[in-house]
Design a protein around this motif. Sequence first.
Motif, PDB file in Angstrom:
ATOM      1  N   ASP A   1       5.273 -85.067  41.065  1.00 60.22           N
ATOM      2  CA  ASP A   1       5.070 -83.622  41.210  1.00 60.22           C
ATOM      3  C   ASP A   1       5.997 -82.951  40.199  1.00 60.22           C
ATOM      4  N   LEU A   2       5.431 -82.163  39.308  1.00 61.68           N
ATOM      5  CA  LEU A   2       6.199 -81.687  38.159  1.00 61.68           C
ATOM      6  C   LEU A   2       6.622 -80.224  38.236  1.00 61.68           C
ATOM      7  N   HIS A   3       6.478 -79.613  39.377  1.00 61.01           N
ATOM      8  CA  HIS A   3       6.846 -78.198  39.465  1.00 61.01           C
ATOM      9  C   HIS A   3       7.387 -77.912  40.855  1.00 61.01           C
ATOM     10  N   MET A   4       8.685 -77.672  40.931  1.00 64.57           N
ATOM     11  CA  MET A   4       9.260 -77.283  42.225  1.00 64.57           C
ATOM     12  C   MET A   4      10.579 -76.544  42.006  1.00 64.57           C
ATOM     13  N   HIS A   5      10.962 -75.798  43.020  1.00 61.72           N
ATOM     14  CA  HIS A   5      12.156 -74.950  42.934  1.00 61.72           C
ATOM     15  C   HIS A   5      13.199 -75.399  43.950  1.00 61.72           C
ATOM     16  N   THR A   6      14.450 -75.066  43.662  1.00 60.44           N
ATOM     17  CA  THR A   6      15.529 -75.413  44.586  1.00 60.44           C
ATOM     18  C   THR A   6      16.330 -74.160  44.926  1.00 60.44           C
ATOM     19  N   GLU A   7      17.345 -74.347  45.713  1.00 65.94           N
ATOM     20  CA  GLU A   7      18.194 -73.232  46.129  1.00 65.94           C
ATOM     21  C   GLU A   7      18.901 -72.564  44.945  1.00 65.94           C
ATOM     22  N   ALA A   8      18.869 -73.231  43.786  1.00 65.82           N
ATOM     23  CA  ALA A   8      19.492 -72.613  42.612  1.00 65.82           C
ATOM     24  C   ALA A   8      18.807 -71.295  42.279  1.00 65.82           C
ATOM     25  N   THR A   9      17.508 -71.208  42.561  1.00 66.04           N
ATOM     26  CA  THR A   9      16.820 -69.925  42.361  1.00 66.04           C
ATOM     27  C   THR A   9      16.175 -69.491  43.675  1.00 66.04           C
ATOM     28  N   ASP A  10      14.858 -69.502  43.764  1.00 68.48           N
ATOM     29  CA  ASP A  10      14.267 -68.980  44.995  1.00 68.48           C
ATOM     30  C   ASP A  10      13.754 -70.068  45.936  1.00 68.48           C
ATOM     31  N   GLY A  11      14.125 -71.316  45.668  1.00 63.48           N
ATOM     32  CA  GLY A  11      13.768 -72.381  46.602  1.00 63.48           C
ATOM     33  C   GLY A  11      14.704 -72.380  47.794  1.00 63.48           C
TER      34      GLY A  11
ATOM     35  N   TYR B   1       8.160 -89.972  40.828  1.00 67.30           N
ATOM     36  CA  TYR B   1       8.965 -89.083  39.989  1.00 67.30           C
ATOM     37  C   TYR B   1       8.654 -87.631  40.318  1.00 67.30           C
ATOM     38  N   ILE B   2       9.658 -86.762  40.073  1.00 65.84           N
ATOM     39  CA  ILE B   2       9.459 -85.320  40.227  1.00 65.84           C
ATOM     40  C   ILE B   2      10.190 -84.618  39.085  1.00 65.84           C
ATOM     41  N   ALA B   3       9.830 -83.381  38.841  1.00 59.17           N
ATOM     42  CA  ALA B   3      10.595 -82.540  37.931  1.00 59.17           C
ATOM     43  C   ALA B   3      11.090 -81.336  38.711  1.00 59.17           C
ATOM     44  N   ILE B   4      12.361 -80.997  38.494  1.00 56.40           N
ATOM     45  CA  ILE B   4      12.922 -79.784  39.090  1.00 56.40           C
ATOM     46  C   ILE B   4      12.766 -78.668  38.067  1.00 56.40           C
ATOM     47  N   THR B   5      11.988 -77.663  38.426  1.00 53.69           N
ATOM     48  CA  THR B   5      11.675 -76.590  37.472  1.00 53.69           C
ATOM     49  C   THR B   5      11.983 -75.244  38.095  1.00 53.69           C
ATOM     50  N   ASP B   6      13.250 -74.891  38.114  1.00 51.87           N
ATOM     51  CA  ASP B   6      13.620 -73.592  38.678  1.00 51.87           C
ATOM     52  C   ASP B   6      13.292 -72.466  37.699  1.00 51.87           C
ATOM     53  N   HIS B   7      13.393 -71.242  38.201  1.00 48.82           N
ATOM     54  CA  HIS B   7      13.036 -70.082  37.382  1.00 48.82           C
ATOM     55  C   HIS B   7      14.095 -69.774  36.325  1.00 48.82           C
ATOM     56  N   SER B   8      13.661 -69.098  35.281  1.00 45.87           N
ATOM     57  CA  SER B   8      14.585 -68.631  34.262  1.00 45.87           C
ATOM     58  C   SER B   8      14.960 -67.178  34.541  1.00 45.87           C
ATOM     59  N   LYS B   9      15.858 -66.659  33.722  1.00 48.31           N
ATOM     60  CA  LYS B   9      16.574 -65.414  34.051  1.00 48.31           C
ATOM     61  C   LYS B   9      15.693 -64.184  34.203  1.00 48.31           C
ATOM     62  N   ASN B  10      14.548 -64.184  33.521  1.00 51.08           N
ATOM     63  CA  ASN B  10      13.724 -62.978  33.567  1.00 51.08           C
ATOM     64  C   ASN B  10      13.251 -62.674  34.989  1.00 51.08           C
ATOM     65  N   LEU B  11      13.120 -63.720  35.793  1.00 54.84           N
ATOM     66  CA  LEU B  11      12.762 -63.474  37.182  1.00 54.84           C
ATOM     67  C   LEU B  11      14.035 -63.207  37.976  1.00 54.84           C
ATOM     68  N   ALA B  12      14.571 -62.050  37.734  1.00 54.48           N
ATOM     69  CA  ALA B  12      15.875 -61.724  38.298  1.00 54.48           C
ATOM     70  C   ALA B  12      15.853 -61.791  39.819  1.00 54.48           C
ATOM     71  N   MET B  13      14.738 -61.389  40.410  1.00 49.93           N
ATOM     72  CA  MET B  13      14.694 -61.371  41.871  1.00 49.93           C
ATOM     73  C   MET B  13      14.835 -62.750  42.487  1.00 49.93           C
ATOM     74  N   THR B  14      14.576 -63.795  41.688  1.00 53.52           N
ATOM     75  CA  THR B  14      14.717 -65.149  42.203  1.00 53.52           C
ATOM     76  C   THR B  14      16.078 -65.720  41.856  1.00 53.52           C
TER      77      THR B  14
END
Length: 581
Positions: free
Chosen positions: A346-356, A374-387
């Motif tokens: 699964d190549l797309h997921m979020h963690t507590e680092a952003t909005d997970g 295998y998995i990929a951790i794909t948290d949000h980048s800065k433009n999504l400030a709300m996350t």
Amino acid sequence: MDNITIARLLDETAALLEIDAADPFRIRSYRRAAEAIEQQTTQLSTLIADTKQLLAIPGIGKAMAANIVDLVNTGTMPLRDELLTKYKPTMLELLRLPGMGPKTVALIWSSLQVADIDALEEAAKAGHLNKLPRMGEKFTTKLLKGIEDHRKNSSRFRIDQAQDHAERISELIRAFPGIETITPAGSLRRGRETVGDLDLLVTGPACEPDVVAAAVEHVATLPLIDKLLAKGQNKVSFTLRNNLQVDVRLLPRASYGAALQYFTGSKMHNVALRQRAIKRGLTLSEYALLRLEDNKIIAAASEEEIYNALDLDYIPPELRENCGELEAAAAHTLPKLITLADIRGDLHMHTEATDGRDTIRQMAEAAIARGLAYIAITDHSKNLAMTNGLDDARALAHIKRIREVDAEMQGRIRVLPGIEVDILAEGQLDLDDSTLAQMDIVVASVHSRFDQPIEQMTDRILRAIENPHTRILGHPTGRKVLKREAYAVHIDTILKRAAELGVAVEHNASPARSDLNDLNLRLAKQHGCKIVVDTDAHATEELDQMRYGITQLRRAWLTKDDILNTQPTAEALLSQLRPKP
DNA sequence: GCCGTTTTCGGCCCGACTGTTTTCAGTCG
């Protein structure tokens, strides 16, 4: 009162508070409480005698606990009653229209006494809205289109919600002795993205004709029934509080297959199938496949028997749309459709680092539990400030942590460093190339403003995938608001270019976020796109949503070979992605 | 309204984009 209802009432109260221009933080605490309650596994109504247990739930304090007690005891609460004397409950529906927020709803109420969709449409058409501040021609046009879309979609339910209801109801029905099998039929079984109503087919010894009356009575008195619509010899129809209509049919085992086939549809598939039967001197009904000359039963107990008796291979429900599946089944050329078990990563997921909600480690463990390699951790980048999106410095620190977890897993699973980077208005990505160069998986996604002109949107995405760091294009379509015809051109252009560049396109498995429907998936395959299916999970349990993605892939006739993340290992997967610059 | 305290109140994810402004409020994610 069940948890879902309590959560809904608190959420509605939050919306009313918003219209009332209340303290934003107070509003948020009502929303947070509603979310927390939805997550609870024990029914709050059983806890109200001991408020300590309510207070133990994060997000529930003294006042909220009192609200819950009131809701359970009286069905409402003082604040809600008070707000409803000032505003109308139909305003909540107005909030679902695009461009309509609490301020606008409050304004049209105070100035025009408009509180529901019909009145709003009338006011818009009469030009009354244009007299209000900040509401010009464009606003009205967009609003009227939004109303139209809303009317079209609001009567159908998303597949995951329908599935949840089906499971809940099935559990209650199964409590009756002598009931063995309950299968949802209709568009839910075919895996449509939305369903209009729920068909549940029930069988077992208790459904035989001479004894079925008692089981029918059991179904007709289920506690979650809102309105009982009909109660026949072997059929019960009712609605739930949310207006979802449910048809339950109790059928003898001997004809279960025929009924399942009949009620699964689609209508066009069934028509074609019955025509095929007639050509063979047979007749197919919801009760059996019969020989016309002597009414002898040829097949009835299982779907396989019926299809085979018509010289067809078994056709999976997802393909039953009369789009060539009968011909393929006759020629034994049906594809071997992809299954959930084929998915290895699964190549797309979020963690507590952003909005997970969960940690890298927890996501990895949950993925192992689901058999992933295998998995990929794909948290949000800065433009999504709300996350709380990651800037370059935090992103680099985050992938260091991801690599550490990868090492800690000692080969039980591979955890790949990644990012879901935001595509800005001009098509540039919102992190430095040097940061992106450190990532194995770069998913580039548009998040803001899905309602910009289609050309602009297309251009924006095309530029983003030209960036050599982009390996996967996330939710490639501007969902929800785009016009069908414009949308077709848009997605066609984007998929073609992605295929040329070797950028993989994402099929988001979550029904809430999915935007590549079966047509687009077929188009992606035609263009030779590499396709990735992922969950975009924001918590461990959301990894289970993969099954809905698989259903959509199956509807698009896709096989294991069409999907990249069926590759057995992380290395094999990475070698299939666009090479890093 | 909740939380976490340095027990009594201050902090609580925020930035981009749009329309209709003529400097910004409202919506969205």
